[in-house]
Design a protein around this motif. Sequence first.
Motif: not given
Length: 303
Positions: A44-50, A73-85
């Motif tokens: 859910l966070a990966r889909k909505l957060g970015p 690479e920045i987008e990859r980190v942002v998606r990973g951040m939201w996934d973790n959150l």
Amino acid sequence: MAHERTGLWRRCFSDPLEAGGVWLLYGLFAVLPVDAASALGGWLARKLGPRLRISDTARANLARVFPEMDAGEIERVVRGMWDNLGRTAAEHAHLMDFDPYRMDSRVEIIGAGIVDVLRDDNQPGMFFSAHMANWELTPLGVTRRGLPLHLAYRAANNPLVDRIFHQGRQTLGGALFAKGAGGARQALKALGNGEHLAMLVDQKMNDGIPVPFLGIDAMTAPALAQFALRFDCPVVPTRVERLKGARFRLTFHPPLAPPGTGDRQADIAAMMTEVNRLLGEWIRERPDQWLWVHNRWPPPEPA
């Protein structure tokens, strides 16, 4: 008058609506198995957060700290951040399932003997960490070792949502000290009684002190160093890493000794510089597991 109307709207409408949504999600995560809840929260966070505007702050922070990173690479980190959150939020409903000292634990522990020393030394002590991986696991690694631990935390803006988070944290043990003057007094009293405190020290504090963080001066809360110097107590750096899914590594590093030059302000600055250096190392190794959405640094100087 407008301020009063805004406050009334929040108390009567927006806060209850927000809390209701959080309750529904919390209840859904609670009835799912841990792995399923974590995976759903991450998805859910990966889909909505970015797509949220706040992600632009994360992108700007990443570009500033890692100028060598390209946009992909920045987008990859942002998606990973939201996934973790998202995973961390979902796992909040299952904190009781993360006892690090069970045979079937989801948490690998390194340095548990350091906790034992603080438990048995008959003096106050502190643990610090950052908003990395599932930061709620740090207290479990301490309290489940027989050492009661109080938490300094930032209360949610919505008091109804804050109560939900309080309910999830009951399994952590210890008292919760909200950041602010009242919480600082509670922390001082606890340390004065020989008790132990955990703090997350990576957020911005406007009236803090400028200390390098990830290569850029950032306003940093000095309370950790102030407490350590006042009580001459050990300060344990504590790192949480998400290994895969809802499995983690929790590392207790050797305590930092408070500087003792006699120059209090210099000692505070030196200790917080070392604290920020350690946090920066951990973040650089796993940037997708840190919360990049804070306005952590002042705006860059115009060219």
